[in-house]
Scaffold this active site. Structure first.
Site, PDB file in Angstrom:
ATOM      1  CE  LYS A 160      -2.295  10.765   2.893  1.00 57.16           C
ATOM      2  NZ  LYS A 160      -2.971   9.881   1.918  1.00 57.16           N
ATOM      3  CG  HIS A 169      -1.992  -0.990   1.211  1.00 53.22           C
ATOM      4  ND1 HIS A 169      -3.224  -0.799   0.645  1.00 53.22           N
ATOM      5  CD2 HIS A 169      -1.999  -2.252   1.706  1.00 53.22           C
ATOM      6  CE1 HIS A 169      -3.956  -1.886   0.808  1.00 53.22           C
ATOM      7  NE2 HIS A 169      -3.233  -2.785   1.437  1.00 53.22           N
ATOM      8  CB  THR A 214     -10.120   4.850  -1.274  1.00 55.11           C
ATOM      9  OG1 THR A 214      -9.640   5.217   0.028  1.00 55.11           O
ATOM     10  CG2 THR A 214      -9.409   3.593  -1.729  1.00 55.11           C
ATOM     11  CE  LYS A 264     -13.947   5.907   0.655  1.00 50.74           C
ATOM     12  NZ  LYS A 264     -13.092   5.931   1.854  1.00 50.74           N
ATOM     13  CE  LYS A 323      -6.321  13.913   0.066  1.00 49.41           C
ATOM     14  NZ  LYS A 323      -6.510  12.708  -0.710  1.00 49.41           N
ATOM     15  NE  ARG A 324      -3.312  10.088   9.852  1.00 45.84           N
ATOM     16  CZ  ARG A 324      -3.040   9.256  10.864  1.00 45.84           C
ATOM     17  NH1 ARG A 324      -3.906   8.334  11.222  1.00 45.84           N
ATOM     18  NH2 ARG A 324      -1.917   9.370  11.532  1.00 45.84           N
TER      19      ARG A 324
HETATM   20  C1  26V Z   1       2.514   4.761   6.471  1.00 46.00           C
HETATM   21  C2  26V Z   1       3.591   5.416   6.964  1.00 46.00           C
HETATM   22  C3  26V Z   1       4.234   4.861   8.128  1.00 46.00           C
HETATM   23  C4  26V Z   1       5.565   5.394   8.449  1.00 46.00           C
HETATM   24  C5  26V Z   1       6.004   6.676   7.804  1.00 46.00           C
HETATM   25  C6  26V Z   1       5.198   7.290   6.762  1.00 46.00           C
HETATM   26  C7  26V Z   1       4.022   6.578   6.334  1.00 46.00           C
HETATM   27  C8  26V Z   1       3.319   7.053   5.283  1.00 46.00           C
HETATM   28  C9  26V Z   1       2.250   6.403   4.804  1.00 46.00           C
HETATM   29  C10 26V Z   1       1.854   5.249   5.406  1.00 46.00           C
HETATM   30  C11 26V Z   1       0.664   4.605   4.790  1.00 46.00           C
HETATM   31  C12 26V Z   1       0.352   3.283   5.317  1.00 46.00           C
HETATM   32  C13 26V Z   1      -0.292   2.478   4.331  1.00 46.00           C
HETATM   33  C14 26V Z   1      -1.527   3.118   3.781  1.00 46.00           C
HETATM   34  O1  26V Z   1      -2.475   3.445   4.480  1.00 46.00           O
HETATM   35  N1  26V Z   1      -1.537   3.266   2.488  1.00 46.00           N
HETATM   36  C15 26V Z   1      -2.699   3.785   1.796  1.00 46.00           C
HETATM   37  O2  26V Z   1      -3.418   2.673   1.346  1.00 46.00           O
HETATM   38  C16 26V Z   1      -4.594   3.049   0.667  1.00 46.00           C
HETATM   39  C17 26V Z   1      -5.337   1.787   0.344  1.00 46.00           C
HETATM   40  O3  26V Z   1      -4.622   1.026  -0.579  1.00 46.00           O
HETATM   41  C18 26V Z   1      -4.247   3.859  -0.552  1.00 46.00           C
HETATM   42  O4  26V Z   1      -5.434   4.268  -1.173  1.00 46.00           O
HETATM   43  C19 26V Z   1      -3.416   5.069  -0.178  1.00 46.00           C
HETATM   44  O5  26V Z   1      -2.979   5.745  -1.339  1.00 46.00           O
HETATM   45  C20 26V Z   1      -2.218   4.642   0.645  1.00 46.00           C
HETATM   46  O6  26V Z   1      -1.513   5.761   1.158  1.00 46.00           O
END
Ligand code: 26V
Length: 839
Positions: free
Chosen positions: A583, A386, A685, A689, A577-578
């Protein structure tokens, strides 16, 4: 099974002819549910209120009515799945392992899928109770951080709707994602307490508990035939107790289970210590053990390199594998047939420890030869990636793994040895290449690469949008991809239309049903029929009226949460979003500042009224993200108070973004900001929406935006900025930020105003870290994309001034986004990855 009459009664409308109609005519009112079914549900709710909640209607609060209604509906769900005494064992089940399930509220999902929404409304109305107030009393199950967790929830709903037999496996956190409080622009995290008044949807299943081990040592025993077997003797055992929530699909065709594990200490209390007067120490060990399921890690943006996090990952993965192995043995006897009857999907690397754990269960506990076990493992597991952000790729120190999971570390070494031996034997690779594909990263202290481990253990590895999958092949997984070019496949994400269209936007759903028939409820591709009304003035008016009604409702929410009275007639421009630098909420704020300056410079110009709405949480330790929130709030303060821009520009940061808040914002949005640095948003996602609900996207060629553009058409989306390839090239040119700023007086002026304390006069250097990043490294290339973003925003202004054009584009967005249904995504997984039949 479901009472089909109820379902039909709820959904049928007089105008619900299946054939699309050519011209727009006024709608015909819908049928009300039958009196009998309303009475049945009314009585059931009253019984639950009395006998399960212990309250009378006179003393019941909304929360009590919610619990009584949920319990009455849960009975209906069970009727749907317990109707036969011994349900047939399905040929194959999907097991979706995820550390996060961001479910939100369940009531309207369940009512909608049972076809009982109007029945429940009428039943409660007879009791003098308002369904919306009752629904509002349900707490959000916020067991996830963002996209990954919400995707898991959408997939669960879609699998149930498609009747794909599935279990979701995760952790039942006592506290989900923190509640965000904003004080003077500063985010404060407050614990979330969704379970404070119980959870009526779930069943505790102590009889299905499992034991999960940690630490200890590995012993060797010699079997009768001389073979050697390793036995892990954990130093510590934790009991994993499952809680099951039924997941009912559309039309109650099928019910699946979300099984969430709670950690329990074997000994609830050290009685000797308690009796000796050490009341706190007596439960200290219990607290330590049970911390595993205490709280969700807000890991989105923080390297959650904590031992507890690894304990959480192993805890739920081991319990889930034990559970499914036990079920398989009971049903089929032979573990060698596991791949024929189970498909285990790893939602990111959080459950990647499943690879050695399944090997351990098969080899150590059930005596399979290594090669057979490896065959079973690699034909049962699938892995979804992801994110490609380097800081988000999980690795664990070897030293920690050896201490916490000694047997797993041995198995990882063995898998790695066989993998590398195989390659060098075939003379395929040199030392550098071996290092690149090794499970152990030696460059940063010895660490286990969980992505590599998941890759090797899986039959298929998938990305979540076309671009992201291609980048997986070209970057992070390139060396592994070269060894097996069929393994990586794309499965573009999707969203469940039941929640994000039918339930979140009943007005637009009704309008769609009236226009193209009730078939749209079962088959979103029928939305394509709306295209023929895109230029129909009467239809446009109705479509705009639905939007307007949602905007007024959202304006009340915003007033309530922020005190800001936003103008529902203005263009609602939303970024929800986060909060993360990639982003680029900061790019949006910079454009807001530049727009503010432009209006001040030419106040007489005909600027269209715009409301910029932001919502999202920052990881608690992510200072830069928190500063971005603060800037948004400070800009809002000054802009909203400035009479010169009144009626043209307003800004609000809406606190505590959640699934429920998203459900309020999305149907009210006119413009959807999807402006990540190209190549960094795996899919998105929220973009789907918003487009489905008719917001026009302003976005970069990133993630699923690219596919959204392909579906809605170039003229119905606003694209700007560098491509992923352009980003790579620009990043390689040092000093690009300084040049970009020098070349853009507008960007420079906006930055200067922020840097000089224009929004923080009491603390002029408050935003120094943000400004320094932009003028220095600018890792996310805001300066490179700013001018193009500004230019396209002015195209948005121009389009908004031509309502006929705007609404045409909005309607076409709704008509052409059916492909982003998670039903489509789940069908693709079923066919290509899981190889399960979909009826
Ligand atoms: C995790 C982390 C953890 C450590 C440091 C920075 C960082 C940045 C991003 C994340 C994202 C964790 C995984 C996640 O939620 N990915 C999201 O997954 C969605 C479903 O597939 C996707 O639509 C998003 O684009 C993606 O960011």
């Amino acid at each position: 099974m479901l009472n089909e009459v109820l379902l039909a009664g709820d959904r049928r409308t007089d105008a619900a002819a299946d054939e699309p109609r050519a011209g727009w005519r006024p709608p015909v009112p819908s049928l009300s549910p039958s009196a009998d079914t309303v009475t049945l549900l009314h009585d059931a709710i009253l019984r639950k209120l009395a006998y399960a909640i212990g309250k009378s209607p006179a003393t019941a609060r909304d929360r009590d009515w919610f619990a009584a209604t949920a319990l009455a509906l849960r009975d209906r769900v069970l009727d749907a799945c317990l109707s036969s005494a011994a349900p047939p064992v399905p040929q194959k089940r999907v097991y979706y392992l995820s550390l996060e399930f961001l479910i939100g509220r369940l009531l309207s999902d369940v009512m909608g899928n049972l076809g009982l929404a109007e029945t429940a409304r009428a039943a409660l109305a007879q009791l003098g109770v308002d369904l919306d107030a009752v629904a509002g009393a349900e707490p959000d199950a916020a067991l996830g951080n963002g996209g990954l967790g919400r995707l898991a929830a959408c997939f669960m709903e879609s699998m149930a709707s498609l009747a794909i037999p599935a279990y979701g496996y995760g952790i039942r956190y006592d506290h989900g994602l923190f509640r965000q409080v904003i004080e003077d622009g500063i985010q404060r995290e407050v614990p979330e307490t969704w379970l404070a008044e119980g959870n009526p949807w779930e069943f505790e299943r102590p009889d299905s508990a499992c034991m999960v081990g940690f630490g200890g040592e590995v012993a060797m025993t010699v079997l009768a035939d001389g073979a050697i077997r390793r036995v892990w003797r954990p130093a510590e055992l934790v009991r994993a107790v499952p809680f099951d929530t039924p997941v009912v699909g559309w039309g109650a065709r099928h019910v699946n289970v979300l099984r969430l594990w709670q950690a329990r200490a074997l000994e609830p209390i050290d009685l000797a210590r308690f009796n000796a007067g050490d009341h706190v120490g007596a439960v200290a060990e219990r607290s330590r053990v049970e911390a595993i399921s205490r709280v969700l890690y807000p890991s989105d943006g923080t390297p959650a390199g904590q031992e507890l996090r690894l304990r959480q990952e192993f805890f739920f993965t081991s319990a889930s594998l034990q559970d499914l192995v036990r079920r398989h043995i009971a049903e089929r006897g032979d573990l060698r047939t596991l791949p024929d009857h189970a498909a285990i999907q790893l939602n990111d690397t959080h459950p990647a420890i499943a690879v050695p754990e399944l090997m351990r269960l098969l080899v150590d506990e059930h005596g399979l030869p290594w090669d057979d076990a490896w065959h079973v493992t690699t034909h049962t597991l699938g892995y979804t990636n992801h994110t490609l952000l380097p800081e988000a790729l999980e690795t664990w120190p070897v030293e920690l793994m050896e201490r916490l999971l000694p047997r797993h570390m041995q198995i990882i070494y063995l898998i790695n040895w066989m993998h590398l031996e195989g390659l060098s034997k075939h003379g395929k690779v040199d030392a550098g290449q071996l290092a690149a594909v090794s499970l152990i990263d030696e460059a940063h202290g010895k660490r286990v690469r969980m992505g590599h481990l998941a890759f090797l253990g899986a039959r298929r590895v998938n990305g979540v949008s076309a671009l992201h999958t291609e980048l997986m092949r070209q970057t992070v997984f390139a060396p592994l991809h070269a060894l097996d070019t069929d393994k990586i496949v794309n499965k573009t994400n999707g969203i469940t239309f039941r929640r994000w269209f039918h339930n979140a936007n009943p007005g637009l759903t009704r309008l769609s049903v009236e226009a193209v028939g009730a078939r749209v409820l079962d088959d979103p591709t029928a939305l394509e029929g709306l295209a023929r009304f895109a230029e129909d003035a009467a239809f446009q008016e109705r479509y705009a009226a639905v939007r307007r009604e949602r905007k007024e409702a959202l304006a009340r929410v915003v007033k309530d949460r922020t005190g800001i009275a936003i103008d529902p007639a203005a263009l609602f421009d939303v970024q929800i979003k986060r909060i993360h630098e990639y982003k680029r909420q900061l790019l949006n704020i910079l454009e807001t500042v530049a727009l503010y300056q432009a209006i001040l410079a030419e106040p007489q110009r005909d600027w269209p009224a715009r409301v910029k709405l932001f919502a999202g949480k920052a990881a608690s330790s992510y200072h830069q993200a928190k500063l971005i929130i603060r800037l948004a709030c400070d800009v809002a303060k000054r802009v909203n108070a400035d009479p010169v821009v009144a009626g043209r520009l307003q800004v609000a940061f809406v606190p505590n973004y959640s699934v429920s808040l998203a459900e309020a914002i999305i149907p009210a949005a006119d413009l959807s900001e999807q402006i990540s640095t190209a190549g960094l948003e795996a899919s998105g996602t929220g973009n789907m929406k918003l487009a489905l609900n008719g917001a026009l996207t302003i976005g970069t060629l990133d993630g699923a935006n690219i596919e959204i553009r392909e579906h809605v058409g170039d003229e119905n989306i606003f694209i700007f900025g560098l491509t992923a390839a352009g980003v790579q090239a620009t990043t390689a040119e040092p000093g690009y930020a300084a040049r970009a700023i020098a070349a853009s007086p507008r960007l420079k002026a906006a930055l200067d105003l922020i840097a000089s304390g224009g929004f923080s006069p009491e603390e002029p250097h408050r935003f120094r870290p943000l400004v320094d990043e932009l003028t220095g490294q600018d890792r996310y290339l805001l300066t490179a994309d700013f001018d193009d973003y500004w230019r396209v925003q002015r195209e948005v202004d121009a389009a908004w001034r031509r309502p006929r054009t705007w609404w045409r584009a909005a309607i076409l967005n709704t008509a052409r986004t059916a492909w982003f249904s998670s039903d489509r995504t789940m069908r693709e997984y079923a066919e290509d990855i899981w190889r399960v039949e979909v009826a």
